[in-house]
Scaffold this active site. Structure first.
Site, short mmCIF file in Angstrom:
data_model
loop_
_atom_site.label_atom_id
_atom_site.label_comp_id
_atom_site.label_asym_id
_atom_site.label_seq_id
_atom_site.Cartn_x
_atom_site.Cartn_y
_atom_site.Cartn_z
N GLY A 663 35.29 35.15 54.80
CA GLY A 663 34.76 33.81 54.62
C GLY A 663 35.65 32.98 53.73
N GLY A 665 35.50 29.92 50.70
CA GLY A 665 34.65 29.24 49.75
C GLY A 665 35.36 28.13 49.04
N GLY A 666 34.63 27.42 48.18
CA GLY A 666 35.22 26.31 47.46
C GLY A 666 36.27 26.75 46.47
N PHE A 667 36.25 28.03 46.08
CA PHE A 667 37.21 28.51 45.08
C PHE A 667 38.16 29.54 45.67
CE2 PHE A 667 33.14 27.66 42.83
CZ PHE A 667 33.51 26.42 42.36
N GLY A 668 38.23 29.65 46.96
CA GLY A 668 39.16 30.59 47.56
C GLY A 668 38.55 31.33 48.73
N SER A 669 39.23 32.39 49.15
CA SER A 669 38.83 33.16 50.33
C SER A 669 38.30 34.53 49.93
CB SER A 669 40.03 33.33 51.27
OG SER A 669 40.55 32.08 51.65
N VAL A 670 37.55 35.13 50.84
CA VAL A 670 36.99 36.47 50.63
C VAL A 670 37.49 37.38 51.75
CG1 VAL A 670 34.90 37.83 50.33
CG2 VAL A 670 34.95 35.47 49.55
N LYS A 684 37.48 38.68 46.39
CA LYS A 684 37.38 37.23 46.25
C LYS A 684 38.68 36.73 45.59
CE LYS A 684 33.99 33.77 44.74
NZ LYS A 684 32.70 33.60 44.05
N ASP A 783 22.94 28.07 42.11
CA ASP A 783 23.44 27.89 43.48
C ASP A 783 22.81 28.91 44.44
OD1 ASP A 783 24.88 26.52 45.36
OD2 ASP A 783 26.74 27.62 45.06
#
Length: 968
Positions: A663, A665-670, A684, A783
């Site tokens: 996936g 995300g706003g702070f990087g990839s997983v 992460k 969140d």
């Protein structure tokens, strides 16, 4: 095949045990002896004794009960001359009455006890017109009571110890022939039907150990033939009814744990035959009535945990009154002479936790069977000073193997705790400076079978299993006290494992154990359920808490509050259970001399100052662009995680292969990764472009490394090399709830049926309960949304992504810098005014709960201009009286309607515009599980339906929020 008999001897264990129902069994015996027995001539001739319609009915009954060994053609033929043996736990008998003309027989009684039947209650029982007695207790039957039974003329009906659920049907009140009704230890909810007032022939009624709410209806005043009434271990509220004076024949009255309303002592002076009286935790105020001394048949008196005041009347002349529990009241005056004088061991008197005065002329009362722990108003002159040796020096730790022998694990010695226990006992180990106060006896078992210590019934495979092979039980209140501790801060570890109940497919799994835990008088665990917290039996769960000692004494109290079962799998199995206790000081033991102390303190202060300055420099340079490595900062942090090298991470993810990407995300990839030992991980990888990367990384690392709970994602470790920031989590096989739930609309692979969604909802609620109420750090996640709920292999939910989490600071609830979260999930008071409390998470949870019920994403739900969001749709549906239209149509008819409606109502409660009126997450858990009633909230849809205001709100969100959408 069931044993068939016309004898009455099988009835003695018809509910739960010989002593428990001795009087009722004798009554049954008398009744059956009046019934004519089967004749033997017709049997010898092989004549069809039972009408064919009753034979067919029995076969239908067997199929519904899932009783596979019923294959007979005529149960009243070929009756064995020797009755099949059975115990009070098991019974497999059909009783025939063959006194009818032409040697005809009819089914008179069905006793199927302890057969592990896992079907449902059969409506076809109503096809046996001569049936009078039914005992289907101690099975795992589910569902509800069939309405067809209304036509029956039953006299004895026992359904105790099963998994029956739903409201108790009102139509049971139409079976007016009933003399005994046993419904205890089930999952019945709702209130007691007023129609029960029609059961005017009822002599015995057991409603205890269910989830009943409300109170007893006033129609109960019609039940003037009652001899035994048990309604304890429920969720009743309100006051004690004022109609008990009409129950003149009552022999046993048990009411406990009324959670609201102050009551006066009920008028029971006309109950001359009363033998057992329990009015525990009923908020009773005032004085104990003098007329109690006139109830000469009284054997047990339990008035503990009330608000009783004044002095204790003289009950000394009531010869049979041998067990008196007045624990935790406000009783004053001198301790009565008739109570403290020496008596034989039949007498058990507990006066602990009261406000008595100490008479200097009274002799010390340090003996078994009389518990005066903390019973005096001036505690420094209490029983402790008389029975315990004075402290010679300070201690800094204590380890107890509760209920077991002394053992050594590693370099820690656990003190033995092998005292057999008693109903009213103050035990003290003077050499080790600890002891315990125990209150209460296990009801309905003989005094010789008291078991305050239990041992495991199967092989234990957890680490340090020696700690869990034994445990101390208490039926009411158990306080461990540690003395002579140096004042300061301590870490307390409580070791639990459920070694009594089973989780197999049998009635041994029906048992439920819940209790409260207090440390230094503060409630730390509410309705604690070991089996739930450990995710099974024979598994350990260790609860860690902080405590402050300021008077050399630490107290840990375990209190059973009348929740759970009392007769499953056998009578007397209930109460709190503790396996081991560990107490360690959070500070170093001081040196022997003052000079050394001063040196140590001075050096420590200097070291702390240098360390603080150094870490500050490293933080500034390492985390905000300087040449110093952030790894230096990381090494200075006290983390409960591992540190990985970037080389290990690259190898595990195949150099961050796009095929392993889970996936964005706003702070990087997983990414998915596999370590050399085969462990699957989720990596992460925080983007160097993210302005919030440093802050979010350190925030998440600091938060989640300090947390451990089955419903929180587990952090394995991290990597900090240069500008590379990596968090390493446990791998979740089923990605996120959003992927599994909403992916179905796009051909997703998972089908989340209703039981799974219910489980997921409860799991999320438990995770948030831990964050808000149970963790040492009180945390607001900020969140909560479907994409931040991860699902493991068994579809258990785990809350993830703590990058936005904040400590819950009651004195600082306004966010003055940045409101962060996700549009569609944020509470209005937080989004508009920056007002942040844990109730913001409650609001977000309500959105996720609606998504679980509807199967629709709140972010993507725009069916028409009439609805702004899922909540708007739910509010309109509520006003139309059609909440069922919200339920995901993919369920078809395969879902629990009651649970679905309950979840919707809870979600609406969570969306109350006023955060103060939203429930706590622990209350949400109890409501979801059906242990607390749900009060429906009716709101005006217009507060969410103003499109212009919604767009303005959306624009305001966009101006100062950051949306996190990462998925594993």
């Amino acid at each position: 095949m069931a044993a068939i008999t016309s004898s009455s001897s099988h009835v003695t264990g018809f509910i739960n045990g010989p002593m428990f129902f001795l009087k009722l069994a004798l009554m049954l015996l008398l009744l059956l002896q009046l019934q004519p027995k089967i004749t033997s001539t017709a049997q010898a001739a092989g004549v069809q004794l039972l009408p064919e319609n009753e034979v067919k009915a029995l076969r239908e009954i067997g199929r519904k009960l899932n009783k596979k060994d019923w294959n007979f053609s005529d149960p009243c033929n070929n009756v064995p001359t020797v009755e099949t043996p059975h115990t009070d736990q098991y019974n497999n008998t059909v009783v025939c009455n063959c006194s009818f003309p032409a040697n005809r027989c009819h089914i008179h009684g069905i006793f199927l006890m302890g057969q592990d039947l896992d079907g449902v209650l059969p409506p076809s029982l109503s096809k046996l017109p001569y049936l009078r007695q039914v005992n289907l207790g101690k099975n795992i039957l589910s569902g509800s009571i069939p309405p067809e039974w209304v036509s029956m003329k039953l006299e004895f009906l026992v359904l105790s110890v099963n998994n029956l659920s739903g409201p108790i049907p009102a139509y049971l009140g139409n079976i007016t022939s009933l003399r005994a009704l046993g419904l205890e230890s089930n999952l019945f909810s709702g209130s007691v039907p007023p129609e029960f007032g029609n059961l005017v022939n009822l002599e015995t009624l057991f409603l205890n150990a269910n989830n009943l709410t409300g109170g007893l209806p006033v129609t109960f005043s019609n039940l003037t033939k009652l001899r035994t009434l048990r309604i304890s271990s429920n969720n009743f509220n309100g006051k004690i009814p004022d109609f008990f004076h009409k129950f003149k024949l009552l022999q046993a009255l048990r009411i406990s744990d009324l959670n609201s309303g102050i009551s006066e002592f009920p008028d029971i002076k006309n109950m001359k035959g009363l033998e057992k009286l329990i009015l525990r935790s009923c908020n009773i105020r005032g004085r104990i009535p003098e007329y109690i001394a006139n109830l000469t048949n009284l054997e047990i008196l339990d008035l503990s945990f009330n608000r009783l005041e004044g002095t204790i009347p003289n009950f000394g002349d009531v010869f049979g009154l041998t067990k008196i529990y007045l624990t935790s009241n406000k009783l004053t005056g001198l301790t009565p002479e008739w109570m403290i004088k020496e008596r034989d061991n039949r007498y058990q008197i507990d006066l602990s936790y009261n406000n008595f005065s100490k008479n200097s002329l009274q002799p010390p009362t340090c003996r078994d069977s009389l518990n005066l722990y903390r019973s005096f108003s001036i505690q420094n002159k209490s029983i402790l000073s008389e029975c315990l040796n004075p402290c010679s020096k300070d201690k800094y730790s204590l380890h107890i193997n509760c209920g077991g022998k002394q053992i050594i694990i590693g370099n820690i010695k656990y003190e033995g705790d092998e005292d057999a226990g008693a109903p009213a006992e103050l035990f003290y180990n003077n050499s080790a400076s600890w002891g315990f106060s125990n209150t209460g006896h296990f009801w309905d078992i003989s005094s010789g079978r008291y078991q305050y210590i239990t041992t495991n019934v199967s092989i234990l495979r957890m680490n340090n299993s020696e700690l869990y092979t034994t445990a101390r039980l208490s039926p009411l209140s158990l306080t461990y006290f540690a003395r002579c501790l140096a004042n300061g801060n301590y870490t307390v570890k409580l070791h639990f494992a459920e070694i009594v109940f089973r989780d197999n497919i049998s009635y041994y799994s029906v048992g439920r154990r819940m209790f409260d835990v207090y440390i230094q008088g503060k409630l730390e665990l509410k309705d604690f359920n070991i089996e739930e917290e450990a995710h099974g039996v024979d598994k350990e769960v260790i609860v860690k808490r902080k405590a402050v000692v300021n008077d050399k004494t630490l107290e840990i109290r375990f209190q059973w509050t009348g929740k759970g079962t009392t007769g499953a799998p056998v009578r007397g199995i209930y109460g709190s259970l503790i396996s081991a206790i560990s107490v360690e000081a959070d500070f170093k033991r001081p040196a022997e001399s003052k000079g050394k102390i001063y040196i140590v303190v001075g050096v420590a202060l200097a070291f702390c100052l240098v360390a603080f300055i150094t870490l500050s420099i490293l933080w500034w340079r390492g985390c905000f662009g300087g040449r110093e490595s952030r790894e230096q900062v990381l090494r200075g942090l006290d983390l409960k995680t591992g540190v990985f090298t970037f080389k290990q991470i690259k190898a595990a993810t195949n150099n961050f292969d796009s095929g392993n990407k889970l996936g964005e995300g706003g702070f990087g990839s997983v990414y998915k990764g596999v370590l050399l030992d085969g462990t699957c991980i989720a990596v992460k990888y925080l983007s160097a472009r993210s302005k919030q990367g440093n802050r979010e990384f350190l925030n998440e690392l600091g938060m989640i490394s300090a947390l451990e709970h089955p419903n929180l994602v587990k952090l394995h470790g991290c990597c900090v090399e240069g500008k590379q920031l990596v968090l390493v989590y446990e791998y979740m096989d089923n990605n996120s709830l959003a992927h599994s739930l909403f992916g179905q609309e796009e051909g997703g692979q998972l089908k989340l049926d209703w039981p799974t969604r219910q489980k997921i909802c409860v799991g999320i609620a438990k995770g948030l309960t831990f964050l808000h109420e149970e963790s040492a750090l009180k945390i607001v996640h900020r969140d909560i949304k479907a994409s931040n709920i991860l699902l493991d292999r068994d579809l258990n939910p785990k809350i993830s992504d703590f990058g936005l989490a904040k400590l819950d600071e009651e004195e600082n609830t306004h966010i003055t810098t940045r409101v962060a979260g996700t549009i569609g999930y944020m509470a209005p008071e937080y989004a508009l005014w920056g007002y942040l409390t844990d109730k913001a998470d409650v609001y977000s949870f309500g959105v996720v709960a609606l998504e679980l019920v509807t199967g629709k994403s709140n972010m993507k739900f725009h069916p028409s201009e009439n609805y702004v969001c899922l909540l708007d749709w739910a509010l309109v549906s509520q006003q139309k009286g059609n909440l069922m239209e919200l339920v995901d149509p993919r369920f078809g008819s395969e879902f629990n309607k009651e649970e679905a409606i309950r979840m919707i109502k809870i979600a609406l409660l969570c969306h109350n515009p006023s955060p103060a009126l939203r429930p706590t997450m622990s209350t949400v858990v109890r409501m979801l599980e059906g242990r607390t009633p749900v009060h429906e909230l009716i709101m005006d849809p217009s507060i969410y339906g103003d499109k212009l205001r919604f767009e303005a709100l959306r624009n305001q969100f966009n101006s100062f929020t950051t949306e996190s959408t990462s998925e594993f």
